[in-house]
Design a protein around this motif. Sequence first.
Motif, mmCIF file in Angstrom:
data_model
loop_
_atom_site.group_PDB
_atom_site.id
_atom_site.type_symbol
_atom_site.label_atom_id
_atom_site.label_comp_id
_atom_site.label_asym_id
_atom_site.label_seq_id
_atom_site.Cartn_x
_atom_site.Cartn_y
_atom_site.Cartn_z
ATOM 1 N N ALA A 1 0.854 -1.195 0.000
ATOM 2 C CA ALA A 1 0.000 0.000 0.000
ATOM 3 C C ALA A 1 0.885 1.239 0.000
ATOM 4 O O ALA A 1 2.048 1.191 0.409
ATOM 5 C CB ALA A 1 -0.919 0.019 1.217
ATOM 6 N N ALA A 2 0.334 2.342 -0.472
ATOM 7 C CA ALA A 2 1.107 3.580 -0.624
ATOM 8 C C ALA A 2 1.583 4.117 0.725
ATOM 9 O O ALA A 2 0.918 3.949 1.753
ATOM 10 C CB ALA A 2 0.260 4.633 -1.334
ATOM 11 N N ILE A 3 2.739 4.772 0.701
ATOM 12 C CA ILE A 3 3.304 5.425 1.882
ATOM 13 C C ILE A 3 2.819 6.870 1.936
ATOM 14 O O ILE A 3 2.774 7.567 0.925
ATOM 15 C CB ILE A 3 4.850 5.396 1.835
ATOM 16 N N ASP A 4 2.478 7.335 3.134
ATOM 17 C CA ASP A 4 2.125 8.741 3.363
ATOM 18 C C ASP A 4 3.298 9.390 4.086
ATOM 19 O O ASP A 4 3.430 9.282 5.305
ATOM 20 C CB ASP A 4 0.855 8.840 4.196
ATOM 21 N N THR A 5 4.165 10.059 3.340
ATOM 22 C CA THR A 5 5.373 10.631 3.947
ATOM 23 C C THR A 5 5.067 11.757 4.925
ATOM 24 O O THR A 5 5.935 12.129 5.723
ATOM 25 C CB THR A 5 6.325 11.173 2.859
ATOM 26 N N GLN A 6 3.863 12.294 4.899
ATOM 27 C CA GLN A 6 3.485 13.364 5.828
ATOM 28 C C GLN A 6 2.703 12.829 7.030
ATOM 29 O O GLN A 6 2.160 13.614 7.816
ATOM 30 C CB GLN A 6 2.657 14.424 5.103
#
Length: 443
Positions: free
Chosen positions: A399-404
């Motif tokens: 799943a996508a990473i949320d860098t924030q």
Amino acid sequence: MARFFGELLWKNNLGQYHLTSLENALVEKYAHLFDTDFKIENRSTYLHLLTKAYETGGHTRIVERLIHSDALKSSAILVTESVDPRALKKLSNAKHGCIRLEKQGNSQLKIQAIIHELAKCQVAILHLHPHDIETTIAVAIAKKKFNIRVLFYNHADHVFSFGHGVADRTLELSHFGWALRHKRESENKSTFTGIPLALPKKSTVSKIPESDAYIASAGSAYKFKPGQGYSFPNFVASLIEKIQLPFILIGADPWNSPWWWSIFFQEKFKPKPRLQFANKMSHEKYVSYLSNASAYIDSFPMTGGTAFPEILSLGVPCFGVLTGAHGYTPADRLKSANMQKLSDELLHFLATQERPGINLDEVMEQVYQAHDTDKVAARVAIAASATELEARTLWDNPAAIDTQFYEKIWRNQKLFSMPVHTLPNILLLRLFIGYWLNRNNAT
């Protein structure tokens, strides 16, 4: 001032992940104060530098494992501040020993002592606390004088750290850190190595007597603090109403964690409370205890990191949530898309002992490829010359990473975190408080 500033940025996620310009400015201004005119013979290949060494967890356990690998066996260790006696005993098994730096009268003496030890190695591997500016300066000076290579093991990859500027290579261990390379300006010098674990030769599942069955989770209190729509206490409160098994939480102190108070006091006075809190324990006892769990649930919103694949390798069914702050292990393929799906999938497993769509053998093969200590050490050993193919990530992220992710949590906090390792600098603190008060308008 730099040490205090570094800890402010470490403990408060402003979205600032490195300060290479400050590192360079301090080295340029103060390098002339230090003596580098000495010769050293019989250099070790690797010197692992730790700010502090603890009995359990963190950088200490990583170094303990790496020094016994085939690729990094020619290692020495330098602890620049403090070391637990039990950790010192384990780290002293390094081929070239472990040195604990004596407490120095000021930063200049400390930096000089570190430079002297750095002259004895060919490759310095940094396992630093994020605010450790003294070691960073010492490494920068020694690098120029003694032509050593510098590898930065990016363990705290979700926060600010000094040391990125001086590194020849940044050793990444997760998809989260990999996704933050552009904010650290390290795209061209990052190589993916992963986290070494002491994995058993073969994973086995023991039959748990029904009378002793329990579900478990473990981690420091802050890893369970609700944020970004994720609440572990709410999840547990809902779950224990649907199951008969006790839920045991290791390491989270409910008295000092307000987010646990509601469910803690509800359960505390019941004849048979289903939620039980256990104190922190030695690593050996912790592993033994969790290996007998009927199921293990990874902490969220902050992942437990290595605990998840480590417990999985013991044959324990593992569950969790893909929050956007994941990416530290191929075992993430076992996690659910959200808290509701986690609850549904866990309840289904407890009722049927089945996990539809999960190929556990395939997941375990990836776990061993990513976390086997000798494989990690081999990647570290070639990091300085790794090709683009050798440097890339080791598994596909589910799943996508949320860098924030952590920045958003910080901006919604009611209080900021004060440094605890460094005496405050009033000028910097006043400036920081001004930033804090205007944080939602800051860019």
